[in-house]
Design a protein around this motif. Sequence first.
Motif, PDB file in Angstrom:
ATOM      1  N   SER A 255      67.019  55.721   5.696  1.00  0.00           N
ATOM      2  CA  SER A 255      66.995  56.920   6.528  1.00  0.00           C
ATOM      3  C   SER A 255      65.600  57.531   6.537  1.00  0.00           C
ATOM      4  O   SER A 255      64.781  57.280   5.639  1.00  0.00           O
TER       5      SER A 255
ATOM      6  N   ARG B 279      65.768  65.665  -6.000  1.00  0.00           N
ATOM      7  CA  ARG B 279      65.869  65.517  -4.548  1.00  0.00           C
ATOM      8  C   ARG B 279      66.607  64.239  -4.160  1.00  0.00           C
ATOM      9  O   ARG B 279      67.352  64.202  -3.178  1.00  0.00           O
TER      10      ARG B 279
ATOM     11  N   GLU C  12      70.303  64.988  -4.597  1.00  0.00           N
ATOM     12  CA  GLU C  12      70.767  65.844  -3.501  1.00  0.00           C
ATOM     13  C   GLU C  12      70.930  65.038  -2.216  1.00  0.00           C
ATOM     14  O   GLU C  12      71.900  65.219  -1.470  1.00  0.00           O
ATOM     15  N   HIS C  13      69.988  64.129  -1.971  1.00  0.00           N
ATOM     16  CA  HIS C  13      70.062  63.302  -0.762  1.00  0.00           C
ATOM     17  C   HIS C  13      71.287  62.398  -0.792  1.00  0.00           C
ATOM     18  O   HIS C  13      72.025  62.281   0.199  1.00  0.00           O
TER      19      HIS C  13
ATOM     20  N   LEU D  43      74.061  62.783  -2.413  1.00  0.00           N
ATOM     21  CA  LEU D  43      75.306  63.560  -2.355  1.00  0.00           C
ATOM     22  C   LEU D  43      75.609  64.094  -0.964  1.00  0.00           C
ATOM     23  O   LEU D  43      76.693  64.645  -0.733  1.00  0.00           O
ATOM     24  N   THR D  44      74.682  63.954  -0.015  1.00  0.00           N
ATOM     25  CA  THR D  44      74.990  64.343   1.370  1.00  0.00           C
ATOM     26  C   THR D  44      75.960  63.349   2.004  1.00  0.00           C
ATOM     27  O   THR D  44      76.610  63.663   2.999  1.00  0.00           O
ATOM     28  N   ASP D  45      76.041  62.141   1.431  1.00  0.00           N
ATOM     29  CA  ASP D  45      77.025  61.164   1.901  1.00  0.00           C
ATOM     30  C   ASP D  45      78.382  61.525   1.306  1.00  0.00           C
ATOM     31  O   ASP D  45      78.528  61.569   0.077  1.00  0.00           O
ATOM     32  N   PRO D  46      79.392  61.788   2.119  1.00  0.00           N
ATOM     33  CA  PRO D  46      80.697  62.227   1.588  1.00  0.00           C
ATOM     34  C   PRO D  46      81.362  61.189   0.684  1.00  0.00           C
ATOM     35  O   PRO D  46      82.271  61.531  -0.072  1.00  0.00           O
TER      36      PRO D  46
ATOM     37  N   ARG E 280      79.478  65.812  -7.200  1.00  0.00           N
ATOM     38  CA  ARG E 280      80.030  66.580  -6.086  1.00  0.00           C
ATOM     39  C   ARG E 280      81.131  67.492  -6.640  1.00  0.00           C
ATOM     40  O   ARG E 280      81.947  67.038  -7.455  1.00  0.00           O
TER      41      ARG E 280
ATOM     42  N   ASP F 174      68.469  53.235   1.237  1.00  0.00           N
ATOM     43  CA  ASP F 174      67.831  54.419   0.657  1.00  0.00           C
ATOM     44  C   ASP F 174      67.669  54.257  -0.854  1.00  0.00           C
ATOM     45  O   ASP F 174      66.596  54.548  -1.420  1.00  0.00           O
TER      46      ASP F 174
END
Length: 446
Positions: free
Chosen positions: A18, A41, A44-45, A47-50, A84, A176
């Motif tokens: 990405s 970071r 955090e990145h 964990l944006t994936d559900p 999460r 990623d």
Amino acid sequence: MSVMRAGLQVVPASARPSAAAVRLAQDVLRAEVEVDEALERLAEHALTDPRVGAVAVALTTFSPADESSWVHLGARAWLRQWRRPGSACTVLPGPDAGPQDALTMPWISEQSRRHVAVLADVDLLPPEAAQDARELARCSIHSCMTHALLSGASMFGSLSVGSEETGPWSEVLVADVRLLSAALTSRMSAEAARRSLADAIVRGDQVSAVQQQFFAATGHELRTPLSAVLGYAEVLQGDAEDLAGVEDVERLADFVTQVHKDAGIIVGAGEQLLAIVEDLLSTARLLGDGGRETVVVAEAVQDVVHWVRTPAATAEVLVGADVDPALVVAATPAGVRQVLTNLVGNAVAHNRRGGTVAITATSTSGEGGEARVRISVKDTGPGLTPRQLSQVFEPFVRFAEPGVRGTGLGLSLARSVAERDGGRLGVDSRPGEGSTFWIDLPAPIG
């Protein structure tokens, strides 16, 4: 398109990461963010994936700058997890855990050293990965991906992503993780090199200071017996001149008695002077020896045990060794034996009657992850106080019982020989519990 192989999802190298991961990787490589912030970071990145329930990072030979958010497992193992909210996934052991409580996942870990190991479903693992399946089940993780932070022979740790769900992972997320793992490994490698350089500079300054102290102490210690030899010799010379032509038998008899007494002091001072010179000369020869060779530790230990058998028997001290014949170090053979002779000889000389000396060796790793071997010499002597521990490697410092001969140079010179071979000399001791002196030496590369 990804495929499944031996329970692992194989994502093609052409999978594109990405834009957010690319920007973060650039920041990491340009050193625009610290490693701790980069890990924050990255988590955090991810964990944006559900799909992601938890992100975990284990550090082995690279310690975090801020340790407050990390779980410390043993001397050089750190673990941190980002979860999460509401996720059951967790890899953290209990508050009193040690290194043995961390996940091992032997089968997946071996895969992760070569590429990102992507597991779509724990139930698809092959039979040889049964331990991995049990460990993941305890963590409520049903699918995961993990990658070793490995650069050459240096293992900095690992990066893992876990989920309660099963099924193929997003190729973008895998790409990623692949990209960010590579960026972090490169950054950690550069940081480790910087730290090693800083340590080398500090050690260089310390070596210079130690050399100045050593030469000053050596001059003082040489002056003491020399002064005794010259002083008593001058007195005897003056008395002899005064008695020239004297025939008084009683005065001559007194002079002979005085000569006999003073000669003993002169001989003792001369022997002390000779011992110091011999220690210095033998160490100078060792420091001037050729390059390092592969030294079999068990053979070196066996030689030393053979050499000290007579003083050990006289002191009624039992010397034993338990060393794996496969352990080898890269060092000068004479240097290894000289250092071990000093350590084992001291362990015998400063022991108690009926005591023991145990020599062991184990594989270990250095600050940069390089393979090393630690040879330990444990005795049942009186042990050392904290003050004695702080001074034990200083030249001409002795804590021997009355009657135990020595120059006080042995440990100081042994440390010089060990450091010449890229090693370290150290000690662990408590009063009344004996002492364990050890030497860390590099293992051969390749």
